[in-house]
Write a protein that holds these residues in place. Sequence first.
Motif, short mmCIF file in Angstrom:
data_model
loop_
_atom_site.label_atom_id
_atom_site.label_comp_id
_atom_site.label_asym_id
_atom_site.label_seq_id
_atom_site.Cartn_x
_atom_site.Cartn_y
_atom_site.Cartn_z
N ASN A 105 0.72 -1.36 0.02
CA ASN A 105 0.00 0.00 0.12
C ASN A 105 0.59 1.18 0.02
O ASN A 105 0.28 2.36 -0.16
CB ASN A 105 -0.76 0.13 1.13
N SER A 106 2.18 1.07 0.38
CA SER A 106 2.90 2.31 0.40
C SER A 106 4.39 2.06 0.64
O SER A 106 4.64 0.76 0.59
CB SER A 106 2.53 3.10 1.84
N LEU A 255 0.57 3.38 -3.48
CA LEU A 255 1.22 1.89 -3.82
C LEU A 255 2.64 1.98 -3.30
O LEU A 255 3.16 2.96 -3.82
CB LEU A 255 0.92 1.95 -5.49
N GLY A 256 3.04 0.88 -3.03
CA GLY A 256 4.30 0.68 -2.78
C GLY A 256 4.74 -0.77 -3.37
O GLY A 256 3.89 -1.28 -4.04
N LEU A 274 2.34 -18.01 3.40
CA LEU A 274 1.80 -16.58 3.35
C LEU A 274 2.88 -15.88 4.06
O LEU A 274 2.37 -15.17 5.16
CB LEU A 274 0.53 -16.56 4.09
N GLY A 275 4.08 -15.86 4.05
CA GLY A 275 5.07 -15.41 4.68
C GLY A 275 4.98 -13.75 4.77
O GLY A 275 5.54 -13.23 5.63
N HIS A 276 4.16 -13.31 3.69
CA HIS A 276 3.89 -11.76 3.88
C HIS A 276 2.57 -11.59 3.28
O HIS A 276 2.50 -12.29 2.04
CB HIS A 276 5.12 -10.87 3.05
N ILE A 277 1.70 -10.83 4.01
CA ILE A 277 0.41 -10.97 3.20
C ILE A 277 -0.36 -9.36 3.51
O ILE A 277 0.09 -8.85 4.65
CB ILE A 277 -0.57 -11.93 3.99
N THR A 278 -1.18 -9.15 2.37
CA THR A 278 -1.68 -7.61 2.57
C THR A 278 -3.17 -7.88 1.89
O THR A 278 -3.18 -8.66 0.95
CB THR A 278 -0.78 -6.72 2.00
N THR A 279 -3.91 -7.12 2.71
CA THR A 279 -5.40 -6.93 2.01
C THR A 279 -5.51 -6.16 0.70
O THR A 279 -6.01 -6.62 -0.44
CB THR A 279 -6.54 -6.74 2.87
N PHE A 280 -5.05 -4.86 0.95
CA PHE A 280 -5.15 -4.05 -0.25
C PHE A 280 -3.90 -3.77 -1.11
O PHE A 280 -3.92 -3.04 -1.93
CB PHE A 280 -5.60 -2.68 0.20
N GLY A 281 -2.95 -4.24 -0.77
CA GLY A 281 -1.62 -3.89 -1.38
C GLY A 281 -1.74 -4.50 -3.02
O GLY A 281 -2.36 -5.45 -3.29
#
Length: 400
Positions: A105-106, A255-256, A274-281
């Motif tokens: 996201n950033s 956005l990032g 799922l070592g890194h997870i984001t909803t809106f990324g």
Amino acid sequence: MNHRELFFRHLAQTSAEPLAWEIRKAEGAYLWDAAGNAYLDLIGGISVCHVGHRHPRVMQAIAAQADQYLHVMVYGELIQSPQVQYAELLTRHLPASLHQVYFTNSGAEAVEGAMKLAKRYTGRPHIFCFHQSYHGSTQGALSLLGDEYWRQAYRPLLPGVYRFIYNDDEVIDHINHQTACVILETIQAEAGVVVPDKSWMQALAARCRQTGTLLVLDEVQCGFGRNGTLWAFEQFGVIPDILVLGKALGGGLPLGAFIASREIMQSLTHDPVLGHITTFGGHPLCCAAGKAAMEVLLEEQLCEQVYEKEKLFRQLLEHLPCREIRSRGLMIAIEFDSFEMNKQIIHRCWKKGVFMDWYLFAPHCMRIAPPLIITEQQIQQACTVIDESVHEVLKHQKSS
């Protein structure tokens, strides 16, 4: 109750004296406030609006994607064409080893992801970073942030973080087999445009390779042509193991991204899954906007115009009574004797319709980082206002 009153009542404040201007419109290189006053924008949302505000191609891409779908599922589970197409465009213009993109996201979230990835891939505990570097304000990124004034109120922060002087050889001697990564801004922005020596950057990269340490370059502010090449690291003859992007990446929407090789990225897929997870990324609307903005950047050859525009700024400002002017492309710092003097000059510029501010770790330096679409006429207008404002402040100081 008017918008100003509602702003102070219902929006969380981060300073005692916010600008509190009500912006009604933004277009190209200009902002307009509620009273209809126009401001030539010399900071572009802090290096976000490289192709200007509301570029027609970006607005068309947003409208087209909004007509298809918005959020549908957490990142990485479904094939969403804006993500795929933008990732392909980005990696087409990067070295071959940087071919997998993780959208966030950033920029701060991208830094967080890069830190996790470096620790997971190497299995090592230590991260090296630098004084007067800015990497974001979230807890992990704040642990890297290079100024104690901003960190001290939030301790304890992450352990295993070691800080060195930027562009100094000491860090090279300390990198070892316990170092997961070295993370740095390719060009320090908030320190007031500090450019490292090419030989130092290459020696740093070589030591990282020798010890299996990952080199992480943060180009959240200096990416996308800001410094005269598409990526600032091209100017130093190094290739990062992980590249961190943000700000201009989204074309004006949030956005990032962190980008690495498939080998490195695969370490996030297991132990744990799922070592890194984001909803809106990687939101599809943001990816569509970012892709359109990057296409404009490339097709209109905006990067190729940066050095000439930098040269014009310097020519028009070189006679200013200031300590120093530092620049690399359209990232410019004008250093004055004090923050108070800089602040007075900036306030006069605002009143004359030119919008800029100062740098976080160098408040005595005026920040100039305009949209890359800024014209020669607009540069001349801005420099005339800056020159007038500097001399007005100096005259006032002498008479008081």
